[in-house]
Design a protein around this motif. Sequence first.
Motif, PDB file in Angstrom:
ATOM      1  N   ARG A 170     -13.209   5.112  11.864  1.00 56.01           N
ATOM      2  CA  ARG A 170     -14.357   5.991  11.578  1.00 56.01           C
ATOM      3  C   ARG A 170     -14.325   6.425  10.100  1.00 56.01           C
ATOM      4  NH1 ARG A 170     -13.193   9.397  15.266  1.00 56.01           N
ATOM      5  NH2 ARG A 170     -12.488  11.024  13.849  1.00 56.01           N
ATOM      6  N   ARG A 202      -7.209  12.490  22.821  1.00 58.33           N
ATOM      7  CA  ARG A 202      -8.644  12.197  22.992  1.00 58.33           C
ATOM      8  C   ARG A 202      -9.234  13.100  24.073  1.00 58.33           C
ATOM      9  NH1 ARG A 202      -8.774   5.826  23.304  1.00 58.33           N
ATOM     10  NH2 ARG A 202      -8.354   5.399  21.115  1.00 58.33           N
ATOM     11  N   HIS A 244     -13.339   2.333   2.526  1.00 58.31           N
ATOM     12  CA  HIS A 244     -12.013   1.745   2.757  1.00 58.31           C
ATOM     13  C   HIS A 244     -10.926   2.445   1.937  1.00 58.31           C
ATOM     14  CE1 HIS A 244      -9.116  -1.610   3.176  1.00 58.31           C
ATOM     15  NE2 HIS A 244      -9.719  -1.742   4.340  1.00 58.31           N
ATOM     16  N   LEU A 269       0.822  -1.220   0.000  1.00 59.54           N
ATOM     17  CA  LEU A 269       0.000   0.000   0.000  1.00 59.54           C
ATOM     18  C   LEU A 269       0.854   1.268   0.000  1.00 59.54           C
ATOM     19  CD1 LEU A 269      -2.874   1.246   0.270  1.00 59.54           C
ATOM     20  CD2 LEU A 269      -2.536   1.207   2.744  1.00 59.54           C
ATOM     21  N   LYS A 302      -2.021   9.429  22.523  1.00 58.92           N
ATOM     22  CA  LYS A 302      -3.374   9.225  21.958  1.00 58.92           C
ATOM     23  C   LYS A 302      -4.434   9.557  23.007  1.00 58.92           C
ATOM     24  CE  LYS A 302      -3.921   6.579  18.606  1.00 58.92           C
ATOM     25  NZ  LYS A 302      -4.519   6.605  17.338  1.00 58.92           N
ATOM     26  N   ILE A 357      -3.591   6.288   5.022  1.00 56.39           N
ATOM     27  CA  ILE A 357      -2.361   5.567   5.409  1.00 56.39           C
ATOM     28  C   ILE A 357      -1.223   5.943   4.448  1.00 56.39           C
ATOM     29  CG2 ILE A 357      -1.315   3.281   5.719  1.00 56.39           C
ATOM     30  CD1 ILE A 357      -4.152   2.187   6.292  1.00 56.39           C
ATOM     31  N   ASP A 410       0.546   6.442  15.057  1.00 61.27           N
ATOM     32  CA  ASP A 410      -0.713   5.686  14.897  1.00 61.27           C
ATOM     33  C   ASP A 410      -1.774   6.683  14.428  1.00 61.27           C
ATOM     34  OD1 ASP A 410      -2.098   2.919  16.341  1.00 61.27           O
ATOM     35  OD2 ASP A 410      -3.406   4.625  15.834  1.00 61.27           O
ATOM     36  N   LEU A 411      -2.424   6.353  13.330  1.00 62.05           N
ATOM     37  CA  LEU A 411      -3.408   7.298  12.772  1.00 62.05           C
ATOM     38  C   LEU A 411      -4.602   7.439  13.717  1.00 62.05           C
ATOM     39  CD1 LEU A 411      -3.413   6.248   9.017  1.00 62.05           C
ATOM     40  CD2 LEU A 411      -1.789   7.621  10.302  1.00 62.05           C
ATOM     41  N   GLY A 469      -8.523   7.834  14.315  1.00 60.18           N
ATOM     42  CA  GLY A 469      -9.872   7.714  13.745  1.00 60.18           C
ATOM     43  C   GLY A 469      -9.938   7.012  12.391  1.00 60.18           C
ATOM     44  N   LEU A 470      -9.005   6.109  12.124  1.00 67.38           N
ATOM     45  CA  LEU A 470      -9.032   5.432  10.811  1.00 67.38           C
ATOM     46  C   LEU A 470     -10.300   4.585  10.637  1.00 67.38           C
ATOM     47  CD1 LEU A 470      -7.677   4.750   8.140  1.00 67.38           C
ATOM     48  CD2 LEU A 470      -6.437   2.916   9.282  1.00 67.38           C
ATOM     49  N   ASP A 503      -2.638   0.606  10.999  1.00 67.73           N
ATOM     50  CA  ASP A 503      -2.499   2.071  10.975  1.00 67.73           C
ATOM     51  C   ASP A 503      -1.301   2.521  11.808  1.00 67.73           C
ATOM     52  OD1 ASP A 503      -3.525   1.516  13.472  1.00 67.73           O
ATOM     53  OD2 ASP A 503      -5.022   3.126  13.464  1.00 67.73           O
ATOM     54  N   GLY A 520      -9.720   5.454   3.671  1.00 71.67           N
ATOM     55  CA  GLY A 520      -8.860   5.054   4.794  1.00 71.67           C
ATOM     56  C   GLY A 520      -7.469   4.689   4.303  1.00 71.67           C
TER      57      GLY A 520
HETATM   58  N1  LIG Z   1      -8.542   1.451   4.748  1.00 72.99           N
HETATM   59  C1  LIG Z   1      -7.732   0.662   5.424  1.00 72.99           C
HETATM   60  N2  LIG Z   1      -8.012   0.365   6.695  1.00 72.99           N
HETATM   61  C2  LIG Z   1      -7.184  -0.421   7.376  1.00 72.99           C
HETATM   62  C3  LIG Z   1      -6.042  -0.979   6.775  1.00 72.99           C
HETATM   63  N3  LIG Z   1      -5.414  -1.730   7.723  1.00 72.99           N
HETATM   64  C4  LIG Z   1      -6.137  -1.656   8.835  1.00 72.99           C
HETATM   65  N4  LIG Z   1      -7.199  -0.868   8.642  1.00 72.99           N
HETATM   66  C5  LIG Z   1      -8.270  -0.506   9.570  1.00 72.99           C
HETATM   67  O1  LIG Z   1      -7.757   0.440  10.468  1.00 72.99           O
HETATM   68  C6  LIG Z   1      -8.591   0.413  11.610  1.00 72.99           C
HETATM   69  C7  LIG Z   1      -7.734   0.592  12.836  1.00 72.99           C
HETATM   70  O2  LIG Z   1      -8.608   0.646  13.912  1.00 72.99           O
HETATM   71  P1  LIG Z   1      -8.143   1.176  15.321  1.00 72.99           P
HETATM   72  O3  LIG Z   1      -6.917   0.402  15.721  1.00 72.99           O
HETATM   73  O4  LIG Z   1      -9.339   1.118  16.220  1.00 72.99           O
HETATM   74  O5  LIG Z   1      -7.662   2.626  15.045  1.00 72.99           O
HETATM   75  P2  LIG Z   1      -8.469   3.960  14.837  1.00 72.99           P
HETATM   76  O6  LIG Z   1      -9.809   3.722  14.213  1.00 72.99           O
HETATM   77  O7  LIG Z   1      -7.541   4.820  14.082  1.00 72.99           O
HETATM   78  O8  LIG Z   1      -8.679   4.405  16.308  1.00 72.99           O
HETATM   79  P3  LIG Z   1      -7.668   5.253  17.170  1.00 72.99           P
HETATM   80  O9  LIG Z   1      -6.319   4.721  16.885  1.00 72.99           O
HETATM   81  O10 LIG Z   1      -8.081   4.971  18.572  1.00 72.99           O
HETATM   82  O11 LIG Z   1      -7.832   6.662  16.748  1.00 72.99           O
HETATM   83  C8  LIG Z   1      -9.337  -0.922  11.602  1.00 72.99           C
HETATM   84  O12 LIG Z   1     -10.706  -0.679  11.348  1.00 72.99           O
HETATM   85  C9  LIG Z   1      -8.719  -1.664  10.427  1.00 72.99           C
HETATM   86  O13 LIG Z   1      -9.666  -2.442   9.736  1.00 72.99           O
HETATM   87  C10 LIG Z   1      -5.786  -0.679   5.413  1.00 72.99           C
HETATM   88  O14 LIG Z   1      -4.793  -1.131   4.804  1.00 72.99           O
HETATM   89  N5  LIG Z   1      -6.644   0.139   4.764  1.00 72.99           N
END
Ligand SMILES: Nc1nc2c(ncn2[C@@H]2O[C@H](COP(=O)(O)OP(=O)(O)OP(=O)(O)O)[C@@H](O)[C@H]2O)c(=O)[nH]1
Length: 454
Positions: free
Chosen positions: A340, A450, A347, A301, A446, A354, A334-335, A337-338, A377, A350
Amino acid sequence: MSAPSASNQPDLALLGRLARIERICAITAAAISAAVLLLWLVRPLLPALDAPGWQQMKFNTALGCGLIALGLLLRVPGAAPARVRATLLLSAVVLALALGALFQYATGLSLFIDQLVVRDPSPSLPGRMSPQTATVLALAAAAMLLLRRTSGFGARLADLLVVALVGVVLMLLCGYLFRASGLYGISGETVTSPQSLICFLLLAFTIAARRALYGFTSVLVGVGIGSHIARIVLPAALVLPSVLALLRLYASENGIADRATSTAVTVASQTLIVMCLVIWMAWRINALESRLRHASLTDELTGAHNRRGFMLIAEQALALARRNGQSARLFFFDLDGLKRINDSLGHDAGSEFIRTMAELLRRGFRESDVIGRIGGDELVALAIDDTGDPDQRVAALHDAAAQLQAERRSDYPLAFSAGHAPVDLTASRPLEAALRIADERMYANKLERRAQRA
Ligand SMILES: Nc1nc2c(ncn2[C@@H]2O[C@H](COP(=O)(O)OP(=O)(O)OP(=O)(O)O)[C@@H](O)[C@H]2O)c(=O)[nH]1
């Protein structure tokens, strides 16, 4: 045979091209055999056809070649069971004819099969195929009977028969090329005719190629590196000895060079060509290996290192830093709200987030620093000899993200949490320890962010 691996999977495009060539070969062999069979059948009506030449290919030889060719045309992959049964029957008839001829040579007895259909005017052994022809037909027919065996003794025997068939046909071809008559005709009456030889070459090629779907030769049509190299080297291996030997024969027969000189030149050229081939192969294998290696260590990616790649390259960078007395610091991102963003914008949005973060890190760190995506993320950067203020570096990244968000009018905030830790190069597992600490600090950041948002 071992279980098929990904590298041994057949190259389907190549199989398609090969199937077309096989068809042409089988049709050509069938046409030559049919023409000779027809001439034998009409010969009693047209005495003018008694001119020597075509009759060198005996009726039974033409019949055997024709039936094998017909079998190859009928027994294409996926053929109906009735067609398969018909092919087995045709092969069994050819095997019986060929073994019958060999039995007659071995015992001196007659089985009355030589002139079963047509009368042959030859004074000696009328109608009888030569022993080498009978051997080729017996091998071809037996290989056809076992053509689709993929395991067990039957498969090994089929492979052995195909190798023996190719070997005998090559021997006949070389006999013709180098005028070694003992190889293609034990006596004047038992010569393999040129038209038979052409049929044998076409049929042996087709049977070996068809066997490539099931057995030993399947490696030649695989998608793996070995198959790829073999496809390039094999034609050279097949043709090179003959070309050099023919040149040598020509040179010594035409007085261009004496025997010793032509032998010396042939050996030197052969050595040089083989040496160049081996070097070329080594280059090619190394290039393909590094492509594979790169793919296995890279995150598709973002184009950054994946976890395995990051750990490997970062360890090397740390070893170098230790030797040069440099410091190192690990940054963990670490991103925010990915999940959300994925849920609300899809997707792809999202994934774009990344990718953008990886791009920001590439711009924010030096080229010699090591950047990786070690989780969905989670991105990390190992900065070597970084004497600047790490908090300022993180702040600069937040600024760059905010600027990019404004430029792109992004539908979501390019927000991330970050933590960093110095790498203790004297520790036993410095990278793992720094990763753990930087991760904990990122998580603390983080929670802080928050709390600020709430
Ligand atoms: N679009 C996309 N999403 C991904 C990928 N890899 C992981 N994810 C998603 O990234 C999300 C990470 O979720 P969390 O660890 O809760 O992170 P977050 O939503 O950023 O929450 P916080 O870190 O608490 O802000 C999950 O829903 C995974 O499915 C990817 O390659 N592409």
